[in-house]
Design an enzyme around this catalytic site. Structure first.
Site, PDB file in Angstrom:
ATOM      1  N   ARG A   1      -0.318  -2.932  -0.059  1.00 42.11           N
ATOM      2  CA  ARG A   1      -0.307  -1.804  -0.986  1.00 42.11           C
ATOM      3  C   ARG A   1      -0.271  -0.522  -0.165  1.00 42.11           C
ATOM      4  O   ARG A   1      -0.925  -0.416   0.878  1.00 42.11           O
ATOM      5  CB  ARG A   1      -1.541  -1.813  -1.908  1.00 42.11           C
TER       6      ARG A   1
ATOM      7  N   HIS B   1       9.793  -2.583  -2.525  1.00 43.28           N
ATOM      8  CA  HIS B   1       8.773  -3.516  -3.005  1.00 43.28           C
ATOM      9  C   HIS B   1       9.387  -4.877  -3.338  1.00 43.28           C
ATOM     10  O   HIS B   1       9.265  -5.380  -4.467  1.00 43.28           O
ATOM     11  CB  HIS B   1       8.054  -2.941  -4.233  1.00 43.28           C
TER      12      HIS B   1
END
Length: 314
Positions: free
Chosen positions: A229, A277
């Site tokens: 993250r 991502h």
């Protein structure tokens, strides 16, 4: 009559409908319905819901929920938004996701090991120059996070003869991996590693963990891969360490804000590879089968799968 299972998500309409179709195929004994399509009676009767970045107010509109099954492995957002005494949160634990992430770890480790960024830069300037290539056994890959993803990634790297060391907060023994535990040993892993791969969940304890001090503890000329993250790594400090030459390159798949804004300097930084991502996408087929199995067991026995430790955040 089919059991109605609410599906609560804030994703795009087409994505929601694709998920509903996949989940419905995996559990034909149930009817998967979006929150907006539920009747007042169905909302009151709901004991379990399938969620993907849900609106907390929608979940609050189902007062008898016992648990929610996330379609994602990362649940930091829902953990932060739901009350501590709210429904049990079950995260997706899919072996296919671990295999896919391990593949990405190996692919981008090889990208750095084989000096791909340098050769891409040379191509842009029409430079024909060969550089020395170390053996994989001469590279140490440091994995920050030794949960399911880290363990499978370690096995994949070991198969390619890389040296692997791993760090976790509580300590995990993995065959062939030199392991370290606790914040006091984090700097040791950083100092040993030629390439550091971030795989840990985002929690109150890991937010900002890889800060300026930690980046300074990394080897001169080392590289960083962040597949966890964005907020775990201090982006400004990372750029500063790249700019002054302490670190060589960063492969970033996650960011403080996603999608990465067009004005972000990371897009054009010569020592940064930006990915949208994509390192560990959820596979709809395998994920739907796992969710269906867990819900089927619950409907038959009342047993809720192990949930997220709300204090730890994962």
């Amino acid at each position: 009559m089919k059991t109605v299972i609410p599906f609560v998500a804030q994703t795009h309409e087409r994505d929601r409908q694709t998920w509903i179709a996949a989940l419905g195929a995996a559990m034909p004994q149930c009817e998967i319905k979006e929150f907006a399509a539920l009747s007042a009676q169905e909302r009151a009767a709901a004991r379990v819901a399938i969620v993907a970045d849900p609106d907390p107010s929608d979940l609050a509109g189902m007062p008898n929920l016992a648990w929610v099954h996330s379609l994602w492995a990362g649940v930091e957002r829902i953990v932060g938004e739901l009350p501590m005494d709210g429904p049990t949160i079950v995260r997706l634990e899919d072996p296919q996701m671990a295999a896919t992430m391990a593949e990405a770890v190996l692919a981008w480790t090889l990208y750095l090991h084989r000096d791909m960024p340098r050769y891409r830069s040379q191509q842009a300037e029409k430079i024909w120059r060969e550089h020395e290539l170390p053996l994989p056994s001469e590279r140490t890959i440091g994995l920050l996070g030794m949960g399911a993803l880290g363990r499978v990634a370690a096995a994949k790297l070991l198969q390619q003869s890389f040296r692997v060391c791993g760090w976790s907060r509580s300590g995990t023994d993995v065959e062939g991996v030199e392991t370290f535990a606790g914040e006091t040993e984090l700097d040791r892993v950083l100092g040993l590693s030629d390439i550091v791969v971030v795989l840990m969940p985002l929690t109150a304890q890991t937010r900002g963990l890889v800060n300026a001090k930690r980046l300074s503890a990394m080897k001169q000329g080392a590289s960083l891969i962040n597949f966890a993250r964005g907020p775990i790594v201090d982006t400004a400090a990372l750029v500063e360490h790249l700019d002054r030459g302490h670190l060589d390159h960063a492969v970033l798949d996650v960011f403080d804000e996603e999608p990465l804004p067009a004005h972000s300097p990371l897009w054009n930084h010569p020592q940064v590879t930006v990915l949208p991502h994509i390192s560990g996408p959820t596979n709809r087929t395998t994920a739907s089968a796992i969710v269906a199995g867990n819900i089927r067991t619950y409907l038959q026995s009342g047993r809720i799968p192990p949930g997220v430790d709300r204090a730890r955040g994962y």
